[in-house]
Design a protein around this motif. Structure first.
Motif, mmCIF file in Angstrom:
data_model
loop_
_atom_site.group_PDB
_atom_site.id
_atom_site.type_symbol
_atom_site.label_atom_id
_atom_site.label_comp_id
_atom_site.label_asym_id
_atom_site.label_seq_id
_atom_site.Cartn_x
_atom_site.Cartn_y
_atom_site.Cartn_z
ATOM 1 N N ILE A 197 186.055 76.823 -29.681
ATOM 2 C CA ILE A 197 185.806 77.212 -28.356
ATOM 3 C C ILE A 197 184.665 78.113 -28.049
ATOM 4 O O ILE A 197 183.945 77.726 -27.153
ATOM 5 N N ALA A 198 184.481 79.164 -28.759
ATOM 6 C CA ALA A 198 183.499 80.147 -28.308
ATOM 7 C C ALA A 198 182.148 79.863 -28.596
ATOM 8 O O ALA A 198 181.304 80.310 -27.890
ATOM 9 N N ILE A 199 181.824 78.988 -29.711
ATOM 10 C CA ILE A 199 180.324 78.603 -30.384
ATOM 11 C C ILE A 199 179.864 77.660 -29.194
ATOM 12 O O ILE A 199 178.887 77.871 -28.701
ATOM 13 N N PRO A 200 180.644 76.509 -28.778
ATOM 14 C CA PRO A 200 180.146 75.844 -27.654
ATOM 15 C C PRO A 200 179.845 76.382 -26.548
ATOM 16 O O PRO A 200 178.836 76.375 -25.699
ATOM 17 N N LEU A 201 180.956 77.229 -25.955
ATOM 18 C CA LEU A 201 180.945 77.916 -24.780
ATOM 19 C C LEU A 201 179.577 79.079 -24.694
ATOM 20 O O LEU A 201 179.040 78.958 -24.005
ATOM 21 N N GLY A 202 179.540 79.559 -25.818
ATOM 22 C CA GLY A 202 178.561 80.620 -25.765
ATOM 23 C C GLY A 202 177.192 79.998 -25.992
ATOM 24 O O GLY A 202 176.051 80.402 -25.340
ATOM 25 N N ALA A 230 193.287 83.701 -32.383
ATOM 26 C CA ALA A 230 192.538 82.611 -31.288
ATOM 27 C C ALA A 230 191.846 83.762 -30.399
ATOM 28 O O ALA A 230 190.519 83.901 -30.023
ATOM 29 N N TYR A 231 192.998 84.242 -29.375
ATOM 30 C CA TYR A 231 192.597 84.912 -28.430
ATOM 31 C C TYR A 231 191.525 86.068 -28.882
ATOM 32 O O TYR A 231 190.562 86.620 -28.442
ATOM 33 N N ALA A 232 192.035 86.964 -29.681
ATOM 34 C CA ALA A 232 191.425 88.134 -30.233
ATOM 35 C C ALA A 232 189.947 87.757 -30.785
ATOM 36 O O ALA A 232 188.955 88.556 -30.540
ATOM 37 N N SER A 233 190.059 86.636 -31.421
ATOM 38 C CA SER A 233 188.632 86.359 -32.144
ATOM 39 C C SER A 233 187.616 85.697 -31.196
ATOM 40 O O SER A 233 186.529 85.678 -31.603
ATOM 41 N N LEU A 234 188.038 85.288 -30.131
ATOM 42 C CA LEU A 234 187.171 84.593 -29.082
ATOM 43 C C LEU A 234 186.136 85.494 -28.774
ATOM 44 O O LEU A 234 185.011 85.011 -28.793
ATOM 45 N N TRP A 235 186.305 86.742 -28.634
ATOM 46 C CA TRP A 235 185.414 87.583 -27.785
ATOM 47 C C TRP A 235 184.106 87.890 -28.701
ATOM 48 O O TRP A 235 182.923 87.876 -28.275
ATOM 49 N N PRO A 236 184.542 88.374 -30.074
ATOM 50 C CA PRO A 236 183.306 88.791 -30.683
ATOM 51 C C PRO A 236 182.362 87.552 -30.990
ATOM 52 O O PRO A 236 181.243 87.460 -30.963
ATOM 53 N N ILE A 237 182.973 86.475 -31.310
ATOM 54 C CA ILE A 237 182.370 84.993 -31.546
ATOM 55 C C ILE A 237 181.329 84.529 -30.302
ATOM 56 O O ILE A 237 180.350 84.309 -30.354
ATOM 57 N N LEU A 238 182.178 84.677 -28.972
ATOM 58 C CA LEU A 238 181.609 84.127 -27.824
ATOM 59 C C LEU A 238 180.597 85.042 -27.470
ATOM 60 O O LEU A 238 179.270 84.625 -27.318
ATOM 61 N N GLY A 284 163.169 67.437 -26.216
ATOM 62 C CA GLY A 284 163.722 67.668 -24.773
ATOM 63 C C GLY A 284 164.730 68.995 -24.941
ATOM 64 O O GLY A 284 164.873 69.626 -25.901
ATOM 65 N N THR A 285 165.522 69.096 -23.870
ATOM 66 C CA THR A 285 166.597 70.242 -23.728
ATOM 67 C C THR A 285 167.507 70.229 -24.889
ATOM 68 O O THR A 285 167.733 71.111 -25.672
ATOM 69 N N LEU A 286 168.207 68.872 -25.111
ATOM 70 C CA LEU A 286 169.266 69.115 -25.793
ATOM 71 C C LEU A 286 168.715 69.102 -27.484
ATOM 72 O O LEU A 286 169.237 69.719 -28.244
ATOM 73 N N ALA A 287 167.354 68.441 -27.552
ATOM 74 C CA ALA A 287 166.898 68.443 -28.970
ATOM 75 C C ALA A 287 166.432 69.834 -29.391
ATOM 76 O O ALA A 287 166.755 70.446 -30.582
ATOM 77 N N THR A 288 166.106 70.639 -28.159
ATOM 78 C CA THR A 288 165.454 71.746 -28.569
ATOM 79 C C THR A 288 166.806 72.887 -28.859
ATOM 80 O O THR A 288 166.855 73.812 -29.610
ATOM 81 N N LEU A 289 167.795 72.681 -28.006
ATOM 82 C CA LEU A 289 168.984 73.332 -28.221
ATOM 83 C C LEU A 289 169.554 73.146 -29.680
ATOM 84 O O LEU A 289 170.018 74.218 -30.437
ATOM 85 N N ARG A 290 169.581 71.855 -30.299
ATOM 86 C CA ARG A 290 170.055 71.502 -31.416
ATOM 87 C C ARG A 290 169.277 72.042 -32.828
ATOM 88 O O ARG A 290 169.580 72.664 -33.750
ATOM 89 N N ARG A 291 167.751 71.862 -32.432
ATOM 90 C CA ARG A 291 166.905 72.214 -33.622
ATOM 91 C C ARG A 291 166.352 73.428 -33.495
ATOM 92 O O ARG A 291 166.122 73.972 -34.681
ATOM 93 N N SER A 326 168.571 79.126 -34.732
ATOM 94 C CA SER A 326 168.167 80.621 -34.673
ATOM 95 C C SER A 326 169.129 81.466 -34.133
ATOM 96 O O SER A 326 169.226 82.655 -34.531
ATOM 97 N N ALA A 327 170.231 80.936 -33.546
ATOM 98 C CA ALA A 327 171.288 81.482 -33.049
ATOM 99 C C ALA A 327 172.519 81.902 -34.354
ATOM 100 O O ALA A 327 173.265 82.747 -34.126
ATOM 101 N N ALA A 328 172.492 81.081 -35.249
ATOM 102 C CA ALA A 328 173.557 80.797 -36.225
ATOM 103 C C ALA A 328 173.706 82.286 -36.774
ATOM 104 O O ALA A 328 175.118 82.414 -37.245
#
Ligand SMILES: Nc1ncnc2c1ncn2[C@@H]1O[C@H](COP(=O)(O)OP(=O)(O)O)[C@@H](O)[C@H]1O
Ligand SMILES: [Mg+2]
Lengths: 266, 259
Positions: free
Chosen positions: A82-87, A135-143, A167-174, A179-181
């Motif tokens: 949940i937290a990674i895509p949302l973040g 999951a609830y407790a872990s959500l916040w640090p990951i997000l 494009g936007t999506l490719a930049t996000l993915r590549r 770089s945020a990993a």
């Protein structure tokens, strides 16, 4: 050369850790053998060690450990999913981030243990309830780490991708994602420690018959049960936390060493 | 000049609404296959200008046209070598993968990509460093990776922002000649930003001199030197000396003494 120095440094650290452990062990042993503390409260360290070794081959206890790890691991997976895509989305769009900060600031301070009764009411006392709480407790640090990581992506790196026609999506993915990993990983590492605490707390409060270190301990609070067992349980829980931390740190160094080296160069 | 490839017309840019402009009124054009240098004092708006040409920044006023079409997004077949080369490379990828990444967007076979990466790295003298990571390399080597990445992309339009600012004199000469040979081999149109007057004259067909910020075009000087250029012979020519002096005078006192 640096490798050699690194090995020497880490072996020195191990040595220091062993010394500390030994001092603690001898101190406790002396304290209890001299009966400075009543053995009713604190059994001798040697007895605790012996019991710990015994429960580590006891199938019932091992099942309890497996139960706790299941709640811990599944909760972390759900939280990451949940937290990674949302973040990523919230970090990427400034407007989305602004809109969500209020919700985050309202929800985040709720201690996850305070949600245990609600979770029991909704999900019962089994694994589902534990996973949900973890999951609830872990959500916040990951997000929060993911949002921070995406916002931290170097604008020059992003522009580079754009300039090469991404494009936007490719930049996000590549670019944004890799770089945020390292930040996401840090979030998961912090969450992993919190998750263990929450998993065992949920077992202790929830009780029930699903195996877990918490329920295993709960069953051994009746009078007449050896105290050594309780201490041995505590020791194993502590070792579990330590083991998780060491593994996660080693993984971080292995996977994201480039991140620190890049920072230290520029 | 043949047909204009890049046309910059009354280009103005402000970073903040109401703030001081970085570009005031910049107009010039670059012909198909031409090599044009842009010189200007530091802070005069050279990077900003390139960002507008590349479609990374939207002009506050005026416009940029490429092949007659107004630039609103990054035009296809364009490559930009950033001034901040270190930040422009991806630290989680090897040198090889950094050069390869832009090629993945193109319809190229794996073999062709491999060939291009290898030859681009060889051209900048980094054939042996393909498996290393950018942060393991010196500044000058990182800059050469960034150049190799643009070269492998085989762009029709190549924009370079002070690409040789951080390398030693010998490497700098080599890279200048490499830029010229790449330009000749691919027939690309090159816009080359530098604050080095010698370099601007040595490389270009034409030098566009910018005034201090907010930038306008102080002068354009056609470089009348035979090609191929040679580090020793060209620089010793009287014409080289005169033209470098003309550019230097313009940089000192912009707007005075158009040739
Ligand atoms: N991101 C930015 N935000 C605000 N001002 C900027 C930014 N980048 C550059 N500037 C300003 O715009 C002017 C031109 O900068 P730049 O294009 O980088 O010049 P140059 O590349 O010629 O050194 C400078 O005065 C600089 O301070
Ligand atoms: Mg600049």
């Amino acid at each position: 050369m640096t490798v050699g120095r690194g090995v020497r440094r880490s072996s020195r650290r191990t040595l220091r850790g062993l010394t500390g452990g030994l001092v603690l062990f001898v101190g406790l042993e002396v304290l209890t053998r001299a009966e400075l503390v009543s053995p009713t409260y604190l059994p001798p360290a040697s007895a605790v060690v012996a019991t710990t070794l015994a429960i580590l081959v006891d199938p019932e206890f091992l099942q309890a450990v497996a139960g706790t790890l299941a709640g811990w691991g599944l909760g972390l997976i759900v939280a990451s999913a949940i937290a990674i895509p949302l973040g990523l989305v919230l970090g990427w769009s400034w407007r989305g981030y602004r809109a969500s900060t209020t919700a985050i600031e309202l929800l985040r301070p709720i201690p996850s243990v305070a949600l245990i009764p609600l979770a029991i009411l909704l999900l019962g006392r089994g694994l589902d309830m534990r996973v949900a709480l973890v999951a609830y407790a872990s959500l916040w640090p990951i997000l929060l780490n993911t949002i921070y990581g995406v916002r931290d992506v170097d604008p020059v790196a992003r522009d580079t991708a754009r300039a090469f026609g991404f494009g936007t999506l490719a930049t996000l993915r590549r670019v944004s994602l890799p770089s945020a990993a390292p930040f996401m990983y840090t979030g998961v590492r912090v969450a992993a420690a919190v998750a263990l605490i929450v998993a065992i707390s949920a077992e202790l409060v929830g009780g029930g018959s699903t195996p877990g270190i918490g329920t295993w301990m709960l069953e051994r609070t009746q009078p007449g049960v050896d105290r050594e067992l309780m201490y041995a349980g505590i020791v194993v829980a502590g070792l579990l936390g330590l083991g998780i931390d060491i593994l996660m740190l080693a993984g971080e160094r292995r996977l994201f060493g480039w991140h620190h080296r890049m920072r230290s160069v520029s | 000049m043949t047909s204009a490839r890049i046309e910059v017309e009354h280009l103005g840019y402000r970073y903040a609404a109401g703030g001081a402009p970085a570009l005031d009124d910049v107009s010039f054009s670059v012909g198909q296959g031409e090599f044009v240098s842009i010189v200007g004092p530091s802070g005069s708006g050279k990077t900003t200008l390139l960002r507008c040409v590349a479609g990374l920044a939207a002009p506050t006023s005026g416009e940029v046209r490429i092949d007659g079409v107004v630039v609103r997004d990054v035009p296809p077949g364009l490559a930009l070598v950033f001034q901040d080369y270190g930040r422009s490379l991806f630290g989680w990828m090897t040198v090889h993968d950094n050069v390869d990444l832009p090629l993945r967007r193109r319809a190229l076979s794996g073999e062709e990509r491999q060939r291009r990466v290898a030859s681009a790295l060889a051209e900048v003298g980094l054939a042996g460093s393909a498996a290393r990571y950018p942060w393991e390399l010196s500044g000058g080597m990182q800059q050469r990776v960034a150049i190799a990445r643009a070269v492998a992309y085989a762009p029709q339009i190549l924009l370079m922002d002070e690409p040789f600012a951080s390398v030693d004199a010998q490497t700098r000469s080599d890279l200048q000649d490499m830029a010229l040979s790449v330009w000749r081999a691919h027939g690309s149109t090159v816009l080359f930003v530098t604050h080095d007057i010698d370099e601007s004259v040595y490389l270009a067909d034409r030098v566009v001199v910018l005034s201090p910020a907010p930038a306008t075009v102080a002068a354009e000087i056609a470089v009348d030197l035979p090609r191929p250029r040679d580090q020793v012979e060209t620089r010793a020519m009287p014409a080289f000396v005169t033209q470098r002096a003309a550019v230097a005078r313009l940089i000192r006192r912009p707007g005075v003494g158009t040739p």
